[in-house]
Scaffold this active site. Structure first.
Site, mmCIF file in Angstrom:
data_model
loop_
_atom_site.group_PDB
_atom_site.id
_atom_site.type_symbol
_atom_site.label_atom_id
_atom_site.label_comp_id
_atom_site.label_asym_id
_atom_site.label_seq_id
_atom_site.Cartn_x
_atom_site.Cartn_y
_atom_site.Cartn_z
ATOM 1 N N SER A 138 11.187 -94.542 -13.155
ATOM 2 C CA SER A 138 11.924 -94.002 -14.284
ATOM 3 C C SER A 138 13.415 -94.061 -13.955
ATOM 4 O O SER A 138 13.852 -93.482 -12.959
ATOM 5 C CB SER A 138 11.473 -92.562 -14.523
ATOM 6 O OG SER A 138 12.220 -91.972 -15.554
ATOM 7 N N LYS A 164 11.017 -97.962 -16.582
ATOM 8 C CA LYS A 164 11.172 -97.050 -17.738
ATOM 9 C C LYS A 164 12.635 -96.642 -17.815
ATOM 10 O O LYS A 164 13.205 -96.178 -16.829
ATOM 11 C CB LYS A 164 10.280 -95.833 -17.545
ATOM 12 C CG LYS A 164 10.577 -94.643 -18.464
ATOM 13 C CD LYS A 164 9.481 -93.591 -18.357
ATOM 14 C CE LYS A 164 10.039 -92.196 -18.192
ATOM 15 N NZ LYS A 164 8.962 -91.170 -18.104
ATOM 16 N N LEU A 165 13.239 -96.858 -18.981
ATOM 17 C CA LEU A 165 14.628 -96.454 -19.180
ATOM 18 C C LEU A 165 14.673 -95.162 -19.972
ATOM 19 O O LEU A 165 14.019 -95.038 -21.014
ATOM 20 C CB LEU A 165 15.396 -97.526 -19.968
ATOM 21 C CG LEU A 165 15.421 -98.949 -19.397
ATOM 22 C CD1 LEU A 165 16.251 -99.852 -20.322
ATOM 23 C CD2 LEU A 165 15.989 -98.962 -17.978
ATOM 24 N N LYS A 166 15.460 -94.214 -19.504
ATOM 25 C CA LYS A 166 15.718 -93.014 -20.289
ATOM 26 C C LYS A 166 16.688 -93.394 -21.395
ATOM 27 O O LYS A 166 17.682 -94.116 -21.140
ATOM 28 C CB LYS A 166 16.347 -91.935 -19.396
ATOM 29 C CG LYS A 166 15.381 -91.353 -18.390
ATOM 30 C CD LYS A 166 14.306 -90.529 -19.076
ATOM 31 C CE LYS A 166 13.518 -89.707 -18.083
ATOM 32 N NZ LYS A 166 12.466 -88.894 -18.740
ATOM 33 N N ASP A 191 11.955 -93.748 -22.653
ATOM 34 C CA ASP A 191 11.592 -92.328 -22.782
ATOM 35 C C ASP A 191 12.779 -91.562 -23.343
ATOM 36 O O ASP A 191 13.864 -91.556 -22.751
ATOM 37 C CB ASP A 191 11.217 -91.774 -21.399
ATOM 38 C CG ASP A 191 10.737 -90.327 -21.443
ATOM 39 O OD1 ASP A 191 10.603 -89.760 -22.547
ATOM 40 O OD2 ASP A 191 10.490 -89.761 -20.359
ATOM 41 N N ASN A 193 12.651 -88.132 -24.326
ATOM 42 C CA ASN A 193 12.625 -86.672 -24.097
ATOM 43 C C ASN A 193 13.073 -85.877 -25.322
ATOM 44 O O ASN A 193 13.943 -85.005 -25.222
ATOM 45 C CB ASN A 193 13.471 -86.291 -22.873
ATOM 46 C CG ASN A 193 12.833 -86.744 -21.569
ATOM 47 O OD1 ASN A 193 13.343 -87.651 -20.916
ATOM 48 N ND2 ASN A 193 11.727 -86.156 -21.191
ATOM 49 N N GLU A 216 8.348 -93.317 -25.474
ATOM 50 C CA GLU A 216 7.823 -92.012 -25.060
ATOM 51 C C GLU A 216 8.595 -90.868 -25.714
ATOM 52 O O GLU A 216 9.823 -90.826 -25.633
ATOM 53 C CB GLU A 216 7.916 -91.930 -23.525
ATOM 54 C CG GLU A 216 7.392 -90.662 -22.902
ATOM 55 C CD GLU A 216 7.482 -90.709 -21.355
ATOM 56 O OE1 GLU A 216 7.708 -91.805 -20.781
ATOM 57 O OE2 GLU A 216 7.338 -89.647 -20.731
ATOM 58 N N ASP A 241 4.529 -87.216 -24.282
ATOM 59 C CA ASP A 241 4.647 -86.508 -23.008
ATOM 60 C C ASP A 241 4.695 -85.009 -23.342
ATOM 61 O O ASP A 241 3.654 -84.325 -23.362
ATOM 62 C CB ASP A 241 5.924 -87.005 -22.292
ATOM 63 C CG ASP A 241 6.289 -86.224 -21.029
ATOM 64 O OD1 ASP A 241 5.662 -85.215 -20.741
ATOM 65 O OD2 ASP A 241 7.253 -86.624 -20.320
ATOM 66 N N LYS A 265 0.861 -85.343 -17.265
ATOM 67 C CA LYS A 265 1.527 -84.646 -16.162
ATOM 68 C C LYS A 265 0.741 -83.373 -15.904
ATOM 69 O O LYS A 265 0.682 -82.500 -16.773
ATOM 70 C CB LYS A 265 2.958 -84.239 -16.561
ATOM 71 C CG LYS A 265 3.953 -85.367 -16.570
ATOM 72 C CD LYS A 265 5.316 -84.850 -16.968
ATOM 73 C CE LYS A 265 6.287 -86.009 -17.117
ATOM 74 N NZ LYS A 265 7.528 -85.589 -17.797
ATOM 75 N N GLY A 293 5.698 -87.957 -14.047
ATOM 76 C CA GLY A 293 6.181 -87.264 -12.855
ATOM 77 C C GLY A 293 7.240 -86.252 -13.219
ATOM 78 O O GLY A 293 7.796 -86.285 -14.324
HETATM 79 O O1 OSB Z 1 10.126 -87.036 -19.186
HETATM 80 O O2 OSB Z 1 9.035 -88.161 -17.787
HETATM 81 C C1 OSB Z 1 9.908 -87.325 -18.019
HETATM 82 C C2 OSB Z 1 11.646 -86.316 -14.776
HETATM 83 C C3 OSB Z 1 11.842 -84.967 -14.992
HETATM 84 C C4 OSB Z 1 11.462 -84.424 -16.201
HETATM 85 C C5 OSB Z 1 10.868 -85.225 -17.182
HETATM 86 C C6 OSB Z 1 10.641 -86.568 -16.956
HETATM 87 C C7 OSB Z 1 11.084 -87.127 -15.743
HETATM 88 C C8 OSB Z 1 10.981 -88.555 -15.442
HETATM 89 C C9 OSB Z 1 10.936 -88.957 -13.990
HETATM 90 O O3 OSB Z 1 10.995 -89.422 -16.266
HETATM 91 C C10 OSB Z 1 9.540 -89.041 -13.489
HETATM 92 C C11 OSB Z 1 9.467 -89.131 -11.985
HETATM 93 O O4 OSB Z 1 9.870 -90.161 -11.440
HETATM 94 O O5 OSB Z 1 8.982 -88.170 -11.356
HETATM 95 MG MG MG Z 2 8.781 -88.184 -20.382
#
Ligand code: OSB
Ligand code: MG
Length: 371
Positions: A138, A164-166, A191, A193, A216, A241, A265, A293
Site C-alpha cells: 500500500s 495499491k495507491l492511496k 484505496d 478511505n 477500495e 474495507d 481486516k 493491514g
Molecule cells: O485502508 O487499508 C487501509 C493502513 C492504515 C489504516 C488503513 C489502511 C492502511 C493501509 C496500509 O492501506 C495497509 C498495511 O500495509 O498494513
Molecule cells: Mg483500506
C-alpha cells in the site's frame, strides 16, 4: 484455560517513512498489545487501532480504556467459570457495543495462548491451504508524482506483486495515469478511505480507463446504497474495507451489490474467528477476498499471514514485509521472497516479541491480575 492476568501495553514504533492517507499522516505506529497469561500458556494480540479515531472510531487510548474497564473484567468472569476458550470470548464480550479492534486483540491473545498450549499453529487452526502468500504493498500519498514513481519503482524492484495507491480528491486520476504510463500493465488498485461523496461518480468513472483491479472504499463507511449505485455506474470493481464490520455486514453488502470484492481486516471485524466467517460468506457468493493491514508489527502480521493462506484469499494482500514498515520489527523480521511471505508454522502465532526491542518501544504498561 484459567487466566492469571492480562497485560495491556502501548508501543510506539517508528515507521521507515511517513504514511499519508486521506485521513492523515502517520510517522510512528502507536499500537496496543495485549498479553494474556494463563496457568499453562500465554498469548499475544495486537489491536489494529491507531493514534487517532480517523480510520474508524477506534484509537489506542480508547481501546486501552475499554479493555481495562469492560473487556478484561468480562474475560475474567468467563475464566472464573473454567470455560474460557477462544470461541467463547466474542459471546462473552458481546454486551459491549462496537470496540471491535480492542475485542480482536483480546480474542487473538486467548486464541494464541490456546494454540500454543496445544502446539497448533494459527494457520492450521484457521484452515490455511498455502505455506506462502503473495504480497502487495500500500503506497501512501506523496508530495509529487515523480516522488510517487520513485517509491513505486522501489517496491516493484523489491518484488511486490501488486501496488495499491492511496487516493483522495486532487490525488487520483493523474497519479494513477502516471503509474500506468511508467510501469505498464502491473496489478494496480486504489484505496480512498471514504474520501469521496455520491456526487463524485462522474469523476471516479475516469478511473475506469486504467483497468484497475479494484477501487477500495470510495464512500462513507455507512453508505452501502451509495456504493451499490457507484458499482452500477463504474466498470472498476468496488471493494469495501471500512464498511465491512462483520459477516452480516459482508452478506448485506454483497446482497445489495455494494461490492464485488472484500478487504478482510481481522481487527476491524472483532477478530480472526469473525474474519474467517466473512471469508466463508464471500466464498459462498464467489466474492474474492484479500487481507488488509493496519501497519501491524510482526505480531499482527504473523496472524494476518495465517488468515491470508485460506482458500478464498484470491488477491495479494497488504501483507508487506517488515522492512516496508519498520527498521526494527518487534519480532524476527518477515522477509519478502519472490513476492511472497512465508506463513508461520510454529505454535500459535509462531512468533514472539524480541524482549529488548519490546522494552525499547514500550511507552505504557499495565498488568491486570485475574483472580
Ligand atoms: O485502508 O487499508 C487501509 C493502513 C492504515 C489504516 C488503513 C489502511 C492502511 C493501509 C496500509 O492501506 C495497509 C498495511 O500495509 O498494513
Ligand atoms: Mg483500506
Amino acid at each position: 484455560m484459567k487466566l492469571t492476568g492480562v497485560e495491556i501495553r502501548t508501543v510506539e514504533v517508528p515507521l521507515v517513512a511517513p504514511f499519508r492517507t486521506s485521513f492523515g499522516t502517520e510517522t510512528v505506529r502507536e499500537a496496543l498489545l495485549v498479553r494474556v497469561v494463563g496457568e499453562d500458556a500465554e498469548g499475544w494480540g495486537e489491536s489494529g487501532a491507531g493514534t487517532g479515531p480517523f480510520y474508524s472510531s477506534e484509537y489506542t487510548h480508547g481501546a486501552a480504556d475499554v479493555l481495562r474497564r469492560h473487556l478484561v473484567p468480562a474475560l475474567a468472569a468467563l475464566s472464573a467459570t473454567g470455560e474460557l476458550d477462544a470461541h467463547r470470548v466474542a459471546p462473552a464480550l458481546a454486551h459491549v457495543k462496537g470496540h471491535r479492534m480492542a475485542k480482536a486483540a483480546l480474542e487473538t491473545a486467548v486464541l494464541d495462548a490456546d494454540l500454543r498450549g496445544r502446539g497448533e499453529s494459527f494457520a492450521h487452526a484457521l484452515g490455511a491451504v498455502r505455506t506462502t502468500v503473495p504480497c502487495g504493498v500500500s503506497v501512501g500519498i506523496t508530495e509529487s508524482i515523480p516522488a510517487l514513481l520513485d517509491v513505486v519503482a522501489g517496491y516493484l524492484a523489491d518484488g511486490y506483486l501488486r501496488i495499491k495507491l492511496k487516493i483522495e480528491p486532487g490525488w487520483d486520476v493523474e497519479p494513477v495515469r502516471a503509474v500506468r504510463e511508467r510501469f505498464g500493465d502491473i496489478p494496480l488498485q486504489v484505496d480512498a478511505n471514504t474520501a469521496y461523496r455520491r456526487g463524485d461518480v462522474r469523476h471516479l468513472a475516469q478511473l475506469d480507463a486504467f483497468d484497475l483491479l479494484l477501487l477500495e472504499q470510495p464512500l462513507d463507511e455507512e453508505d452501502l446504497l451509495g456504493h451499490a449505485e457507484l458499482a452500477r455506474q463504474l466498470s472498476t470493481p468496488i471493494c469495501l474495507d471500512e464498511s465491512i464490520v462483520s459477516a452480516r455486514a459482508a452478506a448485506d453488502a454483497i446482497a445489495l451489490g455494494a461490492c464485488s470484492i472484500v478487504n478482510i481486516k481481522p481487527g476491524r471485524v472483532g477478530g480472526y474467528l469473525e474474519a474467517r466467517r466473512i471469508h466463508d460468506v464471500c466464498v459462498a457468493h464467489d466474492v474474492p477476498v484479500w487481507c488488509g493491514g493496519m501497519l501491524e508489527t510482526g505480531l499482527g502480521r504473523a496472524a494476518n499471514l495465517a488468515l491470508a493462506a485460506l482458500p478464498g484469499f484470491a488477491l495479494p494482500g497488504d501483507t508487506s514485509a517488515s522492512e516496508r514498515y519498520y527498521a526494527t520489527d518487534l519480532t524476527e523480521p518477515f522477509v519478502l521472497q519472490d513476492g511472497h511471505l512465508a506463513v508461520p508454522t510454529g505454535p500459535g502465532l509462531g512468533v514472539t516479541p524480541l524482549p529488548d526491542v519490546l522494552d525499547e518501544v514500550t511507552v505504557a504498561r499495565e498488568w491486570i491480575p485475574v483472580h
